[in-house]
Scaffold this motif. Sequence first.
Motif, PDB file in Angstrom:
ATOM      1  N   SER A  96     -13.898  42.709 -70.100  1.00  0.00           N
ATOM      2  CA  SER A  96     -12.475  42.356 -70.043  1.00  0.00           C
ATOM      3  C   SER A  96     -12.043  42.178 -68.597  1.00  0.00           C
ATOM      4  O   SER A  96     -12.796  42.521 -67.663  1.00  0.00           O
ATOM      5  N   GLY A  97     -10.807  41.696 -68.467  1.00  0.00           N
ATOM      6  CA  GLY A  97     -10.246  41.524 -67.132  1.00  0.00           C
ATOM      7  C   GLY A  97     -10.012  42.854 -66.436  1.00  0.00           C
ATOM      8  O   GLY A  97     -10.352  43.019 -65.260  1.00  0.00           O
ATOM      9  N   ALA A  98      -9.440  43.802 -67.160  1.00  0.00           N
ATOM     10  CA  ALA A  98      -9.130  45.095 -66.542  1.00  0.00           C
ATOM     11  C   ALA A  98     -10.404  45.764 -66.031  1.00  0.00           C
ATOM     12  O   ALA A  98     -10.419  46.359 -64.944  1.00  0.00           O
ATOM     13  N   PHE A 130       0.012  41.711 -62.207  1.00  0.00           N
ATOM     14  CA  PHE A 130      -0.502  42.279 -63.450  1.00  0.00           C
ATOM     15  C   PHE A 130      -2.018  42.291 -63.343  1.00  0.00           C
ATOM     16  O   PHE A 130      -2.635  41.239 -63.146  1.00  0.00           O
ATOM     17  N   HIS A 131      -2.597  43.480 -63.469  1.00  0.00           N
ATOM     18  CA  HIS A 131      -4.048  43.584 -63.304  1.00  0.00           C
ATOM     19  C   HIS A 131      -4.721  44.224 -64.509  1.00  0.00           C
ATOM     20  O   HIS A 131      -5.921  44.478 -64.452  1.00  0.00           O
ATOM     21  N   GLY A 132      -3.962  44.515 -65.582  1.00  0.00           N
ATOM     22  CA  GLY A 132      -4.575  45.090 -66.778  1.00  0.00           C
ATOM     23  C   GLY A 132      -3.871  46.363 -67.205  1.00  0.00           C
ATOM     24  O   GLY A 132      -2.844  46.737 -66.628  1.00  0.00           O
ATOM     25  N   GLU A 182      -3.196  38.217 -57.155  1.00  0.00           N
ATOM     26  CA  GLU A 182      -3.519  37.038 -57.963  1.00  0.00           C
ATOM     27  C   GLU A 182      -3.051  35.818 -57.159  1.00  0.00           C
ATOM     28  O   GLU A 182      -1.857  35.718 -56.863  1.00  0.00           O
ATOM     29  N   GLU A 187       1.335  36.787 -65.517  1.00  0.00           N
ATOM     30  CA  GLU A 187       2.361  37.564 -66.217  1.00  0.00           C
ATOM     31  C   GLU A 187       3.653  37.614 -65.387  1.00  0.00           C
ATOM     32  O   GLU A 187       4.743  37.703 -65.931  1.00  0.00           O
ATOM     33  N   ASP A 215      -7.612  38.463 -57.868  1.00  0.00           N
ATOM     34  CA  ASP A 215      -7.658  38.601 -59.323  1.00  0.00           C
ATOM     35  C   ASP A 215      -7.449  37.197 -59.895  1.00  0.00           C
ATOM     36  O   ASP A 215      -6.330  36.679 -59.905  1.00  0.00           O
ATOM     37  N   VAL A 217      -8.394  36.448 -63.012  1.00  0.00           N
ATOM     38  CA  VAL A 217      -8.614  36.629 -64.446  1.00  0.00           C
ATOM     39  C   VAL A 217      -7.897  35.535 -65.232  1.00  0.00           C
ATOM     40  O   VAL A 217      -8.440  34.973 -66.180  1.00  0.00           O
ATOM     41  N   GLN A 218      -6.672  35.215 -64.809  1.00  0.00           N
ATOM     42  CA  GLN A 218      -5.890  34.208 -65.534  1.00  0.00           C
ATOM     43  C   GLN A 218      -5.976  32.820 -64.900  1.00  0.00           C
ATOM     44  O   GLN A 218      -6.042  31.816 -65.594  1.00  0.00           O
ATOM     45  N   LYS A 244     -11.116  36.144 -69.131  1.00  0.00           N
ATOM     46  CA  LYS A 244     -10.435  35.113 -69.925  1.00  0.00           C
ATOM     47  C   LYS A 244     -11.251  33.824 -70.077  1.00  0.00           C
ATOM     48  O   LYS A 244     -12.132  33.757 -70.924  1.00  0.00           O
TER      49      LYS A 244
HETATM   50  C1  LIG Z   1      -4.229  38.337 -63.735  1.00  0.00           C
HETATM   51  C2  LIG Z   1      -4.726  39.281 -64.777  1.00  0.00           C
HETATM   52  N1  LIG Z   1      -5.493  40.318 -64.429  1.00  0.00           N
HETATM   53  C3  LIG Z   1      -5.986  41.171 -65.336  1.00  0.00           C
HETATM   54  C4  LIG Z   1      -5.698  41.053 -66.672  1.00  0.00           C
HETATM   55  C5  LIG Z   1      -6.254  42.017 -67.647  1.00  0.00           C
HETATM   56  O1  LIG Z   1      -7.216  41.429 -68.446  1.00  0.00           O
HETATM   57  P1  LIG Z   1      -7.616  42.099 -69.863  1.00  0.00           P
HETATM   58  O2  LIG Z   1      -6.424  42.029 -70.736  1.00  0.00           O
HETATM   59  O3  LIG Z   1      -8.779  41.260 -70.324  1.00  0.00           O
HETATM   60  O4  LIG Z   1      -8.038  43.497 -69.556  1.00  0.00           O
HETATM   61  C6  LIG Z   1      -4.890  39.986 -67.086  1.00  0.00           C
HETATM   62  C7  LIG Z   1      -4.536  39.833 -68.512  1.00  0.00           C
HETATM   63  O5  LIG Z   1      -3.585  39.192 -68.880  1.00  0.00           O
HETATM   64  C8  LIG Z   1      -4.394  39.088 -66.124  1.00  0.00           C
HETATM   65  O6  LIG Z   1      -3.612  38.057 -66.473  1.00  0.00           O
END
Ligand SMILES: Cc1ncc(COP(=O)(O)O)c(C=O)c1O
Length: 398
Positions: A96-98, A130-132, A182, A187, A215, A217-218, A244
């Motif tokens: 996962s991202g977190a 937002f990092h999780g 990010e 978010e 980050d 992730v998104q 993601k």
């Molecule tokens: C920029 C960012 N980092 C981390 C996460 C966390 O990812 P996850 O929900 O897969 O743990 C998200 C999830 O929306 C995100 O948008």
Amino acid sequence: MSGSALYETFARAPLAFEKGEGAWLVTERGERYLDFAAGIAVNSLGHGHPHLVAALTEQAAKLWHVSNLYEIPGQRRLGERLVDATFADKVFFTNSGAEALECAIKTARRYHYVNGQPERYRIITFEGAFHGRTLATIAAGGQQKYLEGYGPKVEGFDQVPFDDLRAAEKAITAETAAILLEPVQGEGGIRDFPMQSLKRLRQLCDERGLLLIFDEVQCGIGRTGKLFAHEWAGVEPDLMAIAKGIGGGFPMGACLATDEAAKGMTAGVHGTTFGGNPLAMAVGNAVLDVVLEPGFLDEVNRKALLFKQGLAAVADEYPQVIEGIRGTGLMLGLKCTMPNGKVNMALRDQHLLAVPAGDNVIRLLPPLTVTDAEIQDALARIRAAAKGLAEAASAAAE
Ligand SMILES: Cc1ncc(COP(=O)(O)O)c(C=O)c1O
């Protein structure tokens, strides 16, 4: 007692989808929705992409899981491909991202630890982040609504206002390990860090011996029209979390690092049971096959321009509903004049799926494979929703 066996943590829309086809989702009753939410920027290649389906089913017939006790050839291959395509020399796969962020945070702390500076463990983050949802990543994100009720906030995160470089510089102490951000907040409301700011933060990290963590992730995996958003600024991080889009719907993530940044991550200091499992690696490799094809990202940029221009025209027509358009590539936001929840509902009534975000924004995150015709279709639905909302607002004012 509520009627469901599930935690009540999600405010779910009353919709259940049975199948997906490209940019479309189909409910159990056969109703079709144009999916510009893409599972919150996850379904990078849409639903049921034949290459991804083939990769997953082929792997499923061979081997699902062995754990990281053994070599996983698909993991080695995906790792090498990510290294070849980026600043990184090393990759750690997660689910996962977190978890990718957790790995990045731990890697940054270990870097200073093995450098003989264990006191350097603090990380500077920016408001709106937002990092999780793990204990460490809610502390990194710093949003009170996600921290409340979970006991003491995990130590070691210092937050400064969005894009306030002076505040970031002032927040650096002898205990600071890294700066985390990010490049485009998702978010937080599709907020780009200006390229100059990314450049300055890189400089600041170099001057002060800090690691720069992105980050993505998104915003990564082609979402902004480059493989990674930071490439627009020509700035490279020391560490990067992704997730993601790399899995296209299969849960996976990764932490990418330079050799130098990863030097503290030696045998036994970190681990995962599922991370990098053969199913995830088969899909991740298949996603890269498509996204790295010559011309794929050019197409994302071309379609993004078409979409953004169309959105700007709708915003011009209905300023009572949409204040402006933001974002890069196919990571676009409607900054709403009226409450974004209301706009989101009106879009859903038009069978267009989108995602609300902070700062009163609606995120539009179509699959990167969306067609021109689907973009025009989405624009017609957004226009119809905006028209309805504008007319209702003027009727109410009379
Ligand atoms: C920029 C960012 N980092 C981390 C996460 C966390 O990812 P996850 O929900 O897969 O743990 C998200 C999830 O929306 C995100 O948008």
